[in-house]
Scaffold this active site. Sequence first.
Site, PDB file in Angstrom:
ATOM      1  N   GLU A 148      44.086 -12.557  79.954  1.00 43.96           N
ATOM      2  CA  GLU A 148      42.983 -13.636  79.377  1.00 43.96           C
ATOM      3  C   GLU A 148      42.498 -13.904  80.776  1.00 43.96           C
ATOM      4  O   GLU A 148      43.112 -13.348  81.645  1.00 43.96           O
ATOM      5  CB  GLU A 148      43.656 -14.729  79.061  1.00 43.96           C
ATOM      6  CG  GLU A 148      44.537 -14.157  77.236  1.00 43.96           C
ATOM      7  CD  GLU A 148      45.694 -15.316  77.247  1.00 43.96           C
ATOM      8  OE1 GLU A 148      45.553 -15.212  76.118  1.00 43.96           O
ATOM      9  OE2 GLU A 148      46.373 -16.506  77.435  1.00 43.96           O
ATOM     10  N   ASP A 164      52.853 -14.944  73.962  1.00 44.09           N
ATOM     11  CA  ASP A 164      53.296 -13.863  72.211  1.00 44.09           C
ATOM     12  C   ASP A 164      53.957 -12.713  72.209  1.00 44.09           C
ATOM     13  O   ASP A 164      55.114 -12.316  70.594  1.00 44.09           O
ATOM     14  CB  ASP A 164      51.422 -13.688  72.357  1.00 44.09           C
ATOM     15  CG  ASP A 164      50.285 -14.555  71.424  1.00 44.09           C
ATOM     16  OD1 ASP A 164      51.505 -16.070  70.810  1.00 44.09           O
ATOM     17  OD2 ASP A 164      49.640 -14.536  71.191  1.00 44.09           O
TER      18      ASP A 164
END
Length: 395
Positions: A148, A164
């Site tokens: 990210e 996640d």
Amino acid sequence: MRFKLLAVLTAAASLAAAILITTGAGKADAVPPTIPLQISNNSGRADPVYIYNLGTNLSTGQQGWADAAGTFHPWPAGGNPPTPAPDASIPGPANGQSITIQMPKFSGRVYFSYGQKLVFKLTTGGLVQPAVQNPSDPNRDIVFNWTEYTLNDSGIWINSTQVDMFSAPYAVGVQQADGATKNTGHLKPGGYTGFFNALRSQPGGWANLIQTKSDGTVLRALAPTYGVEIGALPANVMDDYVNRVFSKYSSETLTVTPFADQPNTKYYGRVAGNVMNFTSSSGAVVTSFQKPDASSIFGCHKLLDAPNDLVRGPISRTLCAGYNRSTLLVNPNQPDTSSANFYLDAVTNHYARKIHAQMADGKAYAFAFDDVGNHESLVHDGNPQRAYITLDPFN
């Protein structure tokens, strides 16, 4: 088929965005429209690699993807049921090789997959991203991962993430104006195998987080948030710890100092009637929390929701870190920023514990607010010359 629709800014990327708002690091003219992103394949795998750069164009707010030249392409309208997204894949480097693409001013993700292209679809609400906790997700049997990042006029924030799942190993880095580089996300030698072996040996259902192919090949370990969601991990896995916390602070005070640069801003927590109330220095109740369940703790949401405000959100972030790291019983002054007290209780986030234990620098984004106390795997520079993603060995 159930799809998971994610906002472009996930928890860790949102934190990066929040950081850039408060720091204002770098000059507005220091960052060009694109910077080079070098992707190196040290995985040892012969599979072809596919790269995707997906996110929000910060100059327009549009969601879309960038090609290898850094050119932005907005997503077309989606449908219900979801319709196939355009093929945004970029051919990645072969094992032992590197490629360089251009990274535009985005907030989003760079995905990489081995062996197969990922399946992305579009709904009327935007991009549908992989949700491999769903056994029917088309990406379930593909080995993939993502980083990210936010790149804007104030610089770059780029992180590795396990919020996640823990899957294909990689590291991220940035080259500064003086030529020096900084990086994070590398595992210790043997850390990939070491993590999965450690998770398998952890009693209490934690081994059920591991997903494999039908032939037994390891794909990933789901974060415990999803383990609870799909029933792989018991929903009451954190109850004993929460009960002890609520018992302790029914007769003692939990002091939260949520801002490191504001040591005089403090909130005081006491439990009454199974609710933890926080008061300000004046004695006024500013926010309250019911007993959080495991899903709220691991996901840092629901009963531990953290709105983007100056009171509840910062208190909730601190509580979330304390529950996941099991520091609330050993230290009535939070956040506890020293890792010496982390994960020592028998009831803790063992997924996060085992990830941090295998990181070469000890840093990870093993849950959404792992940045409390600066334990996250994030690098930032206000005048980046180049960014890096290194695909690491599966050993």
